[in-house]
Scaffold this motif. Structure first.
Motif, PDB file in Angstrom:
ATOM      1  N   LYS A   1       0.893  -1.171   0.000  1.00 38.61           N
ATOM      2  CA  LYS A   1       0.000   0.000   0.000  1.00 38.61           C
ATOM      3  C   LYS A   1       0.919   1.206   0.000  1.00 38.61           C
ATOM      4  O   LYS A   1       0.970   2.002   0.948  1.00 38.61           O
ATOM      5  N   ASP A   2       1.651   1.335  -1.097  1.00 40.07           N
ATOM      6  CA  ASP A   2       2.799   2.232  -1.121  1.00 40.07           C
ATOM      7  C   ASP A   2       2.385   3.697  -1.007  1.00 40.07           C
ATOM      8  O   ASP A   2       1.547   4.180  -1.777  1.00 40.07           O
ATOM      9  N   PRO A   3       3.010   4.430  -0.065  1.00 39.24           N
ATOM     10  CA  PRO A   3       2.722   5.854   0.099  1.00 39.24           C
ATOM     11  C   PRO A   3       3.699   6.728  -0.680  1.00 39.24           C
ATOM     12  O   PRO A   3       4.833   6.329  -0.973  1.00 39.24           O
TER      13      PRO A   3
ATOM     14  N   LEU B   1       1.493   9.136   8.920  1.00 37.54           N
ATOM     15  CA  LEU B   1       0.470   8.613   8.021  1.00 37.54           C
ATOM     16  C   LEU B   1       1.055   7.576   7.064  1.00 37.54           C
ATOM     17  O   LEU B   1       0.441   6.532   6.805  1.00 37.54           O
ATOM     18  N   ALA B   2       2.236   7.848   6.549  1.00 36.43           N
ATOM     19  CA  ALA B   2       2.865   6.898   5.629  1.00 36.43           C
ATOM     20  C   ALA B   2       3.129   5.564   6.304  1.00 36.43           C
ATOM     21  O   ALA B   2       2.997   4.498   5.686  1.00 36.43           O
ATOM     22  N   ASN B   3       3.487   5.602   7.586  1.00 36.57           N
ATOM     23  CA  ASN B   3       3.811   4.380   8.321  1.00 36.57           C
ATOM     24  C   ASN B   3       2.592   3.720   8.960  1.00 36.57           C
ATOM     25  O   ASN B   3       2.704   2.636   9.529  1.00 36.57           O
ATOM     26  N   ASP B   4       1.433   4.350   8.825  1.00 38.94           N
ATOM     27  CA  ASP B   4       0.208   3.807   9.413  1.00 38.94           C
ATOM     28  C   ASP B   4      -0.377   2.749   8.473  1.00 38.94           C
ATOM     29  O   ASP B   4      -1.389   2.953   7.801  1.00 38.94           O
ATOM     30  N   THR B   5       0.280   1.606   8.405  1.00 41.28           N
ATOM     31  CA  THR B   5      -0.087   0.559   7.461  1.00 41.28           C
ATOM     32  C   THR B   5       0.488  -0.775   7.903  1.00 41.28           C
ATOM     33  O   THR B   5       1.483  -0.816   8.634  1.00 41.28           O
ATOM     34  N   ASP B   6      -0.125  -1.848   7.438  1.00 39.38           N
ATOM     35  CA  ASP B   6       0.408  -3.187   7.688  1.00 39.38           C
ATOM     36  C   ASP B   6       1.453  -3.576   6.651  1.00 39.38           C
ATOM     37  O   ASP B   6       2.063  -4.637   6.757  1.00 39.38           O
ATOM     38  N   TYR B   7       1.638  -2.717   5.646  1.00 37.81           N
ATOM     39  CA  TYR B   7       2.535  -3.042   4.538  1.00 37.81           C
ATOM     40  C   TYR B   7       3.823  -2.228   4.618  1.00 37.81           C
ATOM     41  O   TYR B   7       3.884  -1.211   5.310  1.00 37.81           O
ATOM     42  N   GLY B   8       4.841  -2.668   3.874  1.00 41.23           N
ATOM     43  CA  GLY B   8       6.101  -1.943   3.842  1.00 41.23           C
ATOM     44  C   GLY B   8       6.953  -2.353   2.659  1.00 41.23           C
ATOM     45  O   GLY B   8       8.105  -2.734   2.817  1.00 41.23           O
ATOM     46  N   LEU B   9       6.365  -2.274   1.471  1.00 45.44           N
ATOM     47  CA  LEU B   9       7.095  -2.713   0.289  1.00 45.44           C
ATOM     48  C   LEU B   9       7.970  -1.591  -0.261  1.00 45.44           C
ATOM     49  O   LEU B   9       9.185  -1.706  -0.321  1.00 45.44           O
TER      50      LEU B   9
ATOM     51  N   ILE C   1      10.698   6.221   6.843  1.00 45.67           N
ATOM     52  CA  ILE C   1       9.579   5.443   6.322  1.00 45.67           C
ATOM     53  C   ILE C   1       9.892   3.955   6.430  1.00 45.67           C
ATOM     54  O   ILE C   1      10.992   3.512   6.080  1.00 45.67           O
ATOM     55  N   GLN C   2       8.924   3.205   6.893  1.00 51.59           N
ATOM     56  CA  GLN C   2       9.099   1.771   7.122  1.00 51.59           C
ATOM     57  C   GLN C   2       8.741   0.996   5.857  1.00 51.59           C
ATOM     58  O   GLN C   2       7.653   0.448   5.717  1.00 51.59           O
TER      59      GLN C   2
ATOM     60  N   PHE D   1       9.203  -4.880   4.378  1.00 54.65           N
ATOM     61  CA  PHE D   1       8.897  -4.655   5.782  1.00 54.65           C
ATOM     62  C   PHE D   1       7.482  -5.165   6.067  1.00 54.65           C
ATOM     63  O   PHE D   1       6.654  -5.299   5.170  1.00 54.65           O
ATOM     64  N   LYS D   2       7.219  -5.439   7.338  1.00 57.83           N
ATOM     65  CA  LYS D   2       5.878  -5.785   7.824  1.00 57.83           C
ATOM     66  C   LYS D   2       5.302  -6.959   7.022  1.00 57.83           C
ATOM     67  O   LYS D   2       5.997  -7.943   6.772  1.00 57.83           O
ATOM     68  N   LEU D   3       4.029  -6.855   6.604  1.00 51.22           N
ATOM     69  CA  LEU D   3       3.368  -7.963   5.923  1.00 51.22           C
ATOM     70  C   LEU D   3       3.676  -8.030   4.432  1.00 51.22           C
ATOM     71  O   LEU D   3       3.115  -8.874   3.721  1.00 51.22           O
ATOM     72  N   SER D   4       4.563  -7.177   3.952  1.00 51.99           N
ATOM     73  CA  SER D   4       4.837  -7.147   2.513  1.00 51.99           C
ATOM     74  C   SER D   4       5.789  -8.231   2.051  1.00 51.99           C
ATOM     75  O   SER D   4       6.044  -8.343   0.848  1.00 51.99           O
ATOM     76  N   GLY D   5       6.317  -9.026   2.952  1.00 47.18           N
ATOM     77  CA  GLY D   5       7.153 -10.114   2.478  1.00 47.18           C
ATOM     78  C   GLY D   5       8.027 -10.721   3.534  1.00 47.18           C
ATOM     79  O   GLY D   5       8.015 -10.331   4.705  1.00 47.18           O
ATOM     80  N   LEU D   6       8.788 -11.707   3.081  1.00 51.35           N
ATOM     81  CA  LEU D   6       9.630 -12.495   3.983  1.00 51.35           C
ATOM     82  C   LEU D   6      10.797 -13.043   3.182  1.00 51.35           C
ATOM     83  O   LEU D   6      10.639 -13.470   2.039  1.00 51.35           O
ATOM     84  N   GLY D   7      11.983 -12.996   3.771  1.00 53.52           N
ATOM     85  CA  GLY D   7      13.141 -13.607   3.133  1.00 53.52           C
ATOM     86  C   GLY D   7      14.075 -12.589   2.512  1.00 53.52           C
ATOM     87  O   GLY D   7      13.862 -11.385   2.572  1.00 53.52           O
ATOM     88  N   GLY D   8      15.130 -13.097   1.884  1.00 54.69           N
ATOM     89  CA  GLY D   8      16.190 -12.256   1.356  1.00 54.69           C
ATOM     90  C   GLY D   8      15.760 -11.430   0.159  1.00 54.69           C
ATOM     91  O   GLY D   8      14.700 -11.638  -0.433  1.00 54.69           O
TER      92      GLY D   8
END
Length: 470
Positions: free
Chosen positions: A234-236, A382-390, A409-410, A433-440
């Motif tokens: 949910k890119d800001p 506001l930008a960091n108020d999200t579950d996403y961090g792509l 920004i996260q 970051f956050k729920l946007s992914g996992l791994g290298g």
């Protein structure tokens, strides 16, 4: 025989293609074949693998027009399909040139104990499974595949059942290179096929939704295999008062609506300093109104159809929720049915806030909701108020000013005075970051190194008995 899956044409809305998924035992059998081929693939070395992939590139070039047509049929858009094919082919060249240095183990070195030498090795995973999405079907089915093959792995890819047509061209090009078809294939199917793939591979790469990503991660964890996940965003974007408003509007229009906004890297919410917001909105709306739908022909305009029918329902829901809560539409705003396909003009919204789904949940459409801020601290919150961090973007008059904000920004990749650069620049390593992914990182040198395990040989270099022996 497994039941067939009907495939909808995004431009006409009609079912004009079918795929037949393999049974679970067929998936397992194909995986066994690929794993056997991998042993020789690894043993023959990096130069052999590069030669094979370059032969594959030639087979793809021989079929380039057919590949562009297939991707266009899958997605309904033309310009992005040409760019997607070209990006894939240039990426193949790039990895072939970089791989020799990146797969070379570090040189031996002496341990803290002087008569022990450390001899590092890199051992590829046997079989990598790739489960890819529908928004960029070719590029996202190969972004992990190419480095995995060069690392010495075998690869099985299951693309989305929504956009499977391009597989035919890819399989024909693979079949034209005998040394490649022993270690690489595509299989059709939906969730059940993906589950069977995970049951039979040694590492899985998944690109898609958070909900499905969690299922993939759990299945991989159950088998104790690595899972590399790139999920939603949910890119800001933040536009500071010092920013060049025209430049920011131009960049953010592209970053928000390219591919019809159907990208995890799309800018999905824009925060603008109150002092320049009116001018920014006016400029953005004027630019958005210049874009045309790619109808009646794929090259008639810049905005292609909504690829997945279910995505149109989600977009309608987000727009309806926003309007009900007081959002104002400046352009676009209504999904149209043209020629059976579903279309949305670039849509600019104001008077939005974080009670609206369009500001908090992934929309995946050509929508630009704009919210004002009064202080930089407020914009960052506001930008960091999200579950996403792509990824994200920051616009400011000076690069240092943009960087100061970006560092707070996260998110994994932040474009300064531009938008969506991570979709075009592959050298920068980043993590979600956050729920946007996992791994290298799937960018930069780390991308290929994910597919190799580190092994060390500890060699005794002296004949003197060790002091700790009995």
């Amino acid at each position: 025989m497994a039941p067939t899956i009907s495939v909808r044409n995004p431009r006409t809305g009609t079912v004009d293609y079918q795929i037949t998924p393999p049974r679970a035992e067929q998936v397992a059998s194909t995986c066994d074949r690929l794993r056997q081929g991998q042993l020789e693939w690894q043993a023959l070395g990096i130069n052999h693998r590069i030669d094979v992939l370059r032969a594959w590139k030639q087979a793809l070039l021989d079929r380039k027009d057919a590949l562009i047509q297939a991707v266009t049929a899958d997605t309904g858009r033309w310009a992005e399909s040409v760019l997607e094919v070209d990006s894939f082919l240039s990426g193949l060249d790039r990895w072939c040139s970089l791989a020799p240095d990146l797969v070379a183990p570090a040189p031996p070195k002496t341990a803290a104990i002087p008569f022990i030498e450390l001899r590092p090795q890199l051992v590829p995973y046997g079989l990598v499974g790739v489960i890819s999405p529908w928004n960029f079907p070719l590029l996202l089915s190969t972004i992990d595949t190419i480095p995995a093959l060069l690392a010495g792995c075998a690869v099985m890819v299951k693309p989305s059942e929504i956009t499977p047509r391009f597989m035919e061209v890819m399989l024909a090009a693979i079949a034209a290179v005998p040394a490649l078809k022993t270690v690489f294939t595509y299989i059709p199917g939906a969730g059940e096929t993906g589950a069977a793939l995970i049951d039979n591979v040694d590492l899985v790469c998944f690109t898609g939704s958070v909900a499905t990503g969690k299922v993939v991660a759990a299945a991989a964890a159950k088998r104790m295999i690595p899972a590399f996940l790139e999920l939603g965003g949910k890119d800001p974007a933040i536009v500071l008062a010092s920013a060049d408003v025209d430049q920011a509007a131009t960049a953010l229009l592209w970053g928000s609506v390219v591919n019809g906004g159907q990208s995890c890297l799309s800018i999905e919410r824009i925060y603008v300093d109150r002092r320049v917001c009116d001018r920014f909105v006016e400029t953005l709306v004027a630019k958005a109104n210049q874009l045309q739908l790619a109808y009646p022909e794929p090259n008639s305009g810049q905005i292609g159809p909504i690829i997945a029918e279910r995505q149109a329902d989600l977009i309608r829901s987000h727009l309806g929720d926003a309007l009900e809560k007081g959002a104002v539409v400046h352009c676009g705003g209504t999904i149209e049915t043209l020629g059976g396909g579903l279309w949305l003009q670039p849509t600019v919204l104001t008077q939005v806030d974080h009670t609206m789904a369009v500001m908090t949940a992934e929309t995946f459409g050509p929508i630009m909701p704009i919210m004002v801020f009064d202080t930089v601290e407020q914009a960052i919150t506001l930008a960091n108020d999200t579950d996403y961090g792509l990824s994200a973007a920051v616009f400011a008059g000076a690069p240092d000013e943009a960087q100061t904000v970006a560092q707070q920004i996260q998110a994994g990749a932040i474009s300064l005075n531009d938008a969506g650069l991570t979709a075009l620049v592959y050298e920068g390593e980043k993590n979600a970051f956050k729920l946007s992914g996992l791994g290298g990182s799937r960018m930069g040198p780390a991308s290929i190194q994910r597919f190799m395990r580190k092994q060390v040989l500890l060699a005794k270099t002296s004949s003197i008995p060790d002091p700790w022996w009995f």
